[in-house]
Design a protein around this motif. Structure first.
Motif, PDB file in Angstrom:
ATOM      1  N   LYS A 154       1.895   2.324  -3.446  1.00 54.46           N
ATOM      2  CA  LYS A 154       0.762   2.922  -4.171  1.00 54.46           C
ATOM      3  C   LYS A 154       0.438   4.310  -3.607  1.00 54.46           C
ATOM      4  CE  LYS A 154      -1.240  -1.647  -5.087  1.00 54.46           C
ATOM      5  NZ  LYS A 154      -2.239  -2.636  -4.657  1.00 54.46           N
TER       6      LYS A 154
ATOM      7  N   VAL B 277       0.833  -1.203   0.000  1.00 58.12           N
ATOM      8  CA  VAL B 277       0.000   0.000   0.000  1.00 58.12           C
ATOM      9  C   VAL B 277       0.869   1.256   0.000  1.00 58.12           C
ATOM     10  CG1 VAL B 277      -1.705   1.322   1.331  1.00 58.12           C
ATOM     11  CG2 VAL B 277      -1.936  -1.160   1.131  1.00 58.12           C
TER      12      VAL B 277
ATOM     13  N   ILE C 105      -6.997   3.908  -2.122  1.00 55.04           N
ATOM     14  CA  ILE C 105      -6.123   2.740  -2.354  1.00 55.04           C
ATOM     15  C   ILE C 105      -6.661   1.512  -1.619  1.00 55.04           C
ATOM     16  CG2 ILE C 105      -3.773   1.832  -2.030  1.00 55.04           C
ATOM     17  CD1 ILE C 105      -2.879   4.836  -2.007  1.00 55.04           C
TER      18      ILE C 105
ATOM     19  N   LYS D  59       0.401   8.478  -5.123  1.00 52.16           N
ATOM     20  CA  LYS D  59      -0.639   9.501  -4.922  1.00 52.16           C
ATOM     21  C   LYS D  59      -0.140  10.630  -3.999  1.00 52.16           C
ATOM     22  CE  LYS D  59      -4.728   6.588  -5.678  1.00 52.16           C
ATOM     23  NZ  LYS D  59      -5.428   7.419  -6.671  1.00 52.16           N
TER      24      LYS D  59
END
Length: 387
Positions: A340, A337, A386, A344
Motif C-alpha cells: 500500500k 502495508v 495507511i 503512495k
C-alpha cells in the motif's frame, strides 16, 4: 542445472531487490541503509587520489598482501587503542572488502553445516544472508531495549555446537537500539564461561548524537573476541573497505587463509587512497558534520512520527546510527502495508528479512539518513495515512 543446497537456501537480499523498485525519482525511500551522499568528502578524496598516484605510482595497481596496507592497519590500531583503550597492533588487523566480507569469512572459518550461530532477533539481514551460506542452525535471541535477553542467551549457549554469537551493540541494524553498560557487562559474564567467538559488528559506533560512548562487550577482554569496523558509514561505502580486529592469532590466520581463497586481497587502490585521506584531513571534524546531519534527520523523523502516527504504532528512539524500528501493535502485516505504501510512492523495509524464522511480522525498518527533513515529514505522513 543442479545447484548447491547452500545457495538454494540463501535468500537474495531483500533490500537490494527493494532498491530496484524504489529508485524512481518520485518515490520517498526509507528503505536503503544508504549514507547521505552529501557527507562524502569528494574534494579531499580527489586530492588523496592525486597524491597517492604521484607518491606510489604503480603500487596502487599491483597485487598486494592479503592482510592489507600496513600504514592503514597502523592507523586503525592507534585509533582503537586511543579511543577504546584496546591494546592492539597492526598484526591484529585484517582489511576486508567491507564488513560484509568479514561476516562470510568468519562463517567459513568457524561453522560446519548444522553448527549453531546465536544472532539477535531481529538481526542484521546481511549477516543472516552471509551466515546462511554455511548452512548453520540459528539460535535467535530477542533484542530488548537495552540489549539481548540474558535468559534466552544462556539457554542458547547450552545448545550443541554453538560456534559464535553475532551482535551489533551500537545503534543496531535494524532497530537502532544500543546495549546498555549493565547489559554489556552481563553478556560478557555469560559469554566468558563458554568456548564461543563473540563478534561485535560496529559500523555505526562513531555516529553517536546522544549519550556517552560505551566500552565494547568483549574486545580487549575476551580471548575469542572479534571486532568488525568499516569506513563505509564515515568516508565512502563504494570503496568497500572494512576490517577485522582480533588478538586471537590462530583465528586471524585462518581468516587470512579464507580471504586468500576468496579474493587474494582487498582493493589496494582504495586502501592507499583512504589512508592518505585519513592521514591528511581532520577525520573527527568530518564525522562531527555527519553526526549533526543525521541528528537533524533523526529528529525530523521522530517529530513526524509523533505528529502523524496513530497510537498503536510504537517506535525506537536511537542515540545514533541510521535507523528507526517501528512496530504495528494492531497485528497488521508490514508486508501488506509495504504494498500500500508503494502505491503512495513511499518505501521502507518490512521486518520479515531481519528474522530467521517468523514471517508476516508487524515490524519495519525506517532509514532517515538519505532524505531531507521535508521529504521525511511527507513520507511519514503518507505512511500514517495507511496505518
Amino acid at each position: 542445472m543442479q545447484y548447491s543446497d547452500r545457495i538454494l537456501n540463501t535468500p537474495s537480499s531483500f533490500i537490494r531487490n527493494i532498491l530496484k523498485v524504489t529508485d524512481a525519482s518520485d518515490v520517498i525511500s526509507f528503505a536503503g541503509g544508504l549514507p547521505n551522499p552529501i557527507s562524502f568528502p569528494l574534494d579531499a578524496i580527489q586530492t588523496s587520489i592525486d597524491r597517492a598516484m604521484k607518491e606510489h605510482g604503480a603500487k596502487l595497481f599491483q597485487y598486494s598482501s592479503t592482510q592489507g596496507y600496513l600504514p592503514l592497519r597502523q592507523y586503525i590500531a592507534d585509533k582503537y587503542n586511543r579511543k577504546h583503550g584496546l591494546d592492539i597492533s597492526p598484526d591484529d588487523i585484517l582489511l576486508t572488502t567491507g564488513s560484509q566480507q568479514a561476516l562470510e569469512l568468519l562463517a567459513k572459518v568457524l561453522v560446519n553445516k548444522g553448527d549453531g550461530i546465536i544472532i539477535e532477533k531481529p538481526g542484521y539481514l546481511g549477516a543472516i544472508q552471509a551466515f546462511t551460506l554455511s548452512e548453520p542452525t540459528f539460535y535467535p535471541v530477542t533484542l530488548e531495549e537495552d540489549g539481548i535477553n540474558l535468559e534466552e542467551l544462556e539457554k542458547a549457549l547450552q545448545q550443541p555446537n554453538v560456534k559464535m554469537i553475532y551482535t551489533v551493540p551500537n545503534f543496531q541494524n535494524p532497530t537502532g537500539l544500543t546495549y546498555s553498560l549493565e547489559k554489556r557487562k552481563q553478556v560478557y559474564e555469560l559469554v566468558s564461561r563458554h568456548d564461543v567467538v563473540l563478534i561485535e559488528d560496529d559500523p555505526y559506533g562513531e555516529l553517536r548524537f546522544e549519550g556517552e560512548d560505551l566500552p565494547y562487550i568483549g574486545a580487549g577482554k575476551l580471548e575469542n573476541s572479534v571486532l568488525l569496523g568499516s569506513f563505509s558509514k564515515t568516508v565512502t561505502p563504494g570503496m568497500r573497505l572494512g576490517f577485522v580486529i582480533t588478538k586471537n592469532k590462530e583465528l586471524l590466520t585462518h581468516i587470512e587463509t579464507a580471504k586468500q581463497a576468496t579474493d587474494l586481497h582487498t582493493n589496494i587502490f582504495a586502501q592507499y587512497v583512504i589512508y592518505d585521506y585519513l592521514a591528511n584531513n581532520d577525520f573527527d571534524k568530518h564525522v562531527e558534520k555527519i553526526i549533526d546531519l543525521y541528528k537533524t534527520q533523526s529528529d525530523a523523523m521522530l517529530q513526524a512520527m509523533e505528529k502523524y502516527f496513530p497510537a498503536h504504532v510504537s517506535y525506537t528512539k536511537p542515540q545514533g546510527g541510521m535507523f528507526i524500528w517501528a512496530t504495528l501493535n494492531n497485528g497488521q502485516s508490514a508486508l501488506d502495508v509495504f504494498q500500500k505504501a508503494m502505491d503512495k510512492n513511499v518505501a521502507f523495509v518490512p521486518g520479515d528479512p531481519f528474522y530467521t524464522d517468523p514471517k508476516g511480522v508487524s515490524t519495519m525498518r525506517l532509514n532517515y539518513t538519505n532524505s531531507t527533513p521535508e521529504m521525511i515529514e511527507e513520507g511519514i505522513k503518507r505512511l500514517a495515512s495507511i496505518f
